[in-house]
Motif scaffolding. Structure first.
Motif, PDB file in Angstrom:
ATOM      1  N   LEU A  55       0.820  -1.209   0.000  1.00 51.81           N
ATOM      2  CA  LEU A  55       0.000   0.000   0.000  1.00 51.81           C
ATOM      3  C   LEU A  55       0.855   1.260   0.000  1.00 51.81           C
ATOM      4  O   LEU A  55       0.405   2.329  -0.430  1.00 51.81           O
ATOM      5  N   ALA A  86      -0.545  -3.545  -5.766  1.00 58.00           N
ATOM      6  CA  ALA A  86      -1.197  -2.536  -4.918  1.00 58.00           C
ATOM      7  C   ALA A  86      -2.713  -2.577  -5.061  1.00 58.00           C
ATOM      8  O   ALA A  86      -3.446  -2.510  -4.071  1.00 58.00           O
ATOM      9  N   LEU A 124      -5.516  -3.335  -2.136  1.00 64.12           N
ATOM     10  CA  LEU A 124      -6.625  -2.437  -1.811  1.00 64.12           C
ATOM     11  C   LEU A 124      -7.950  -3.212  -1.817  1.00 64.12           C
ATOM     12  O   LEU A 124      -8.821  -2.988  -0.974  1.00 64.12           O
TER      13      LEU A 124
END
Length: 585
Positions: free
Chosen positions: A475, A483, A487
């Protein structure tokens, strides 16, 4: 260490001084022996009836506080049976702290305990000084001890018999000892006069009750002195008022130290009621006492029964004054003693204290509430693992799909939070359960469920420690190919926590069961997530290291989902059992 040595030294000096006084004055020894028998007998009755009643006392208390009148009747009846207003008051504080009764219901019980305490005074006064209770005590003692060999429930009733026998023996010994010891003591000739004399003997009654921890014992001494002519009736009246205040103060000290906010409010109400009642009695001293003496002469009551009549009338006076003020008093106490903010006691138990151990039902209710407190702390710590503000758990407008982006710097704080918020609570729960003595199977089954739920939330928080490490790495690097997947995983786990937190807002068992099914389905959807990662790995959108991290963290997320589902299932079973018990009551 120095204070401990001083404490034991003072205790040893006190014992030696007491032993020397016994050697010097055999009548004083006999008086203390009778008093010890009396107090030990009361303790036996309290414990025996509590064990014999099992969970019935708790059920009766819940059902008997729906109206002020029922609450007063319960307080009166329970005190008459247990012969201890202190025990009933402490039980009421414990039940209030565990959420089983309301503050107004607890105040009604306190009003009843004061009236119930007068029953014991009438019995002691009626026994008089010319009736020996020892002949009845001896067979009761034999039968009570024999019953102890025939099962736990019969043994509890046997202990009650032993307690009654000890009280009978103690009453006789106190009468005989007081006659011998007090032969040269005559308070009736005190020349102070007026309200000064009343206040002096009020203080005597107050101090005796605080020391002896029993208003019954104080009044028994007063009755013995009154019968022997060593105390005037007016002085006996003052001792009775002082004993009333003394028992409330000593009980309130225990309640204030060993209860959370609800119990503390009730402890203050107990003191306030008795202090105001005593103040009213002193303000109306001459008309009240002369009315009692005139009524006593008209009814042909001796001085002992007049003392019992006075004790009843001034407690009725207090109940009459407070009767219409119960709800207003409860509201004012809630305003003056507000609930503590959750942050003040984040790492300390909120519902576990020694008073809760007075009964199995109360202890288990307090334990259940403390585990809810542990659950809440665990959910908030896991939010930290996801780098999500914990307050979003309680925001109805946040569903997990519109989470705010993590704000750097991202700290690995879950290990520290576990040590400061989770471990202390779990340790307190284990210490508390280690002091429980449960005999009923239903109670033992509930304790097992509670243990499992507490252990599961601790294990689930530990899973989130591993999850936080990779969350921090991926993150922080928004350019990483993994990433976006992290999320998505972050949103998924947060939605798991949100579903769990919603369970407390659902009123019916059917709704909670539906939520549990939804939570399980949500956890199972991680398999789709796992398949997506494998597709990205084959398409070379993720490398082996990134895919491995994601697969491991998906596994941690699945364990978190399964863990909170198990906790919710246990809670659903517990709620169903409570609803059945409430319906049966």
């Amino acid at each position: 260490m120095v204070r401990l040595v001083q404490k034991y030294f003072l205790f040893a000096v006190l014992l030696l001084a007491l032993a020397a006084s016994f050697a010097y004055s055999p009548p004083w020894l006999r008086l203390c022996y009778g008093l010890a028998l009396f107090l030990f007998g009361m303790q036996n009755i309290e414990e025996g009836l509590r064990n014999a009643a099992g969970g019935r006392l708790e059920s009766w208390m819940r059902a008997s506080t729906s109206t002020p009148f029922k609450g007063v009747l319960f307080g009166t009846g329970a005190t008459l049976v247990l012969q201890s207003s202190t025990l009933v008051a402490l039980l009421a504080m414990a039940f209030l702290s565990s959420g089983m009764i309301s503050l107004a219901g607890g105040i009604a019980i306190i009003l009843g305990t004061n009236l119930g305490a007068t029953g014991g005074v009438w019995l002691l006064a009626a026994a008089g000084q010319n009736i020996s209770l020892s002949p009845a005590a001896l067979p009761m003692m034999v039968f009570g001890i024999l019953m102890g060999f025939f099962g736990e429930r019969r043994g509890a009733f046997g202990r009650v018999l032993v307690g009654v026998a000890l009280i009978f023996l103690g009453v006789d010994e106190i009468k005989n000892g007081f006659h011998a010891f007090g032969a040269g003591i005559d308070f009736s000739g005190t020349q102070i006069g007026g309200m000064g004399e009343v206040l002096l003997f009020f203080a005597v009654g107050f101090l005796l009750t605080v020391v002896l921890q029993s208003s019954h014992a104080t009044l028994l001494l007063a009755l013995a002195a009154l019968s022997g002519g060593q105390l005037t009736l007016m002085q006996g009246f003052a001792v009775a008022v002082g004993s009333c205040v003394g028992t409330s103060v000593s009980t309130a000290l225990v309640g204030m130290l060993g209860s959370e906010r609800g119990g503390q409010r009730l402890a203050v109400a107990h003191v306030l009621f008795n202090v105001v009642t005593a103040a009213l009695s002193l303000a109306a001293w001459w008309p009240l006492t002369h009315f009692v003496m005139a009524a006593g002469q008209w009814l042909g009551l001796n001085e002992l029964l007049q003392l019992a009549l006075f004790h009843t009338l001034f407690n009725l006076l207090g109940i009459a004054v407070f009767w219409k003020l119960q709800n207003r008093l409860a509201a004012e106490l809630c305003r003056r003693l507000p609930d503590k903010a959750p942050a003040e006691a984040a790492a300390a138990p909120q519902y576990l204290n020694a008073n809760m151990l007075l009964s199995a039902e109360t202890a288990l209710m307090a334990l259940s509430r403390e585990i809810r407190h542990l659950d809440k702390a665990g959910m908030e710590v896991m939010c930290h693992a996801l780098f999500v503000p914990p307050q979003l758990l309680y925001d109805d407008e946040t569903d997990g799909k519109n989470l705010p982006a993590p704000v750097p710097p991202l700290h690995l704080d879950v290990p520290q939070l576990y040590e400061t918020r989770i471990k202390p609570l779990f340790s307190a729960i284990l210490d508390f359960t280690g002091r429980l003595d449960l005999s009923e199977n239903a109670h033992q089954e509930q304790l097992t469920r509670d243990h499992t739920a507490a252990w599961r939330i601790v294990e689930t928080v530990k899973e989130s420690q591993h999850l936080q490490k990779n969350m921090q790495q991926y993150l922080t690097d928004a350019a990483s190919p993994a990433a976006a997947d992290y999320l998505r995983l972050r949103r998924h786990v947060f939605q798991t926590l949100r579903l769990f937190c919603r369970a407390d807002d659902l009123p019916s068992g059917a709704e909670r069961a539906a939520l549990l099914d939804k939570l399980r389905t949500h956890t199972d959807s991680l398999e789709t997530f796992r398949g997506r990662v494998m597709v990205k790995l084959r398409n070379k959108e993720l490398n082996g290291w990134q895919a491995s991290s994601l697969l491991n963290d998906i596994n941690y997320a699945r364990r978190i989902g399964l863990g909170v589902a198990e906790i919710l299932q246990s809670r659903t079973i517990e709620n169903a059992a409570q609803e059945e018990g409430a319906a049966a009551a």
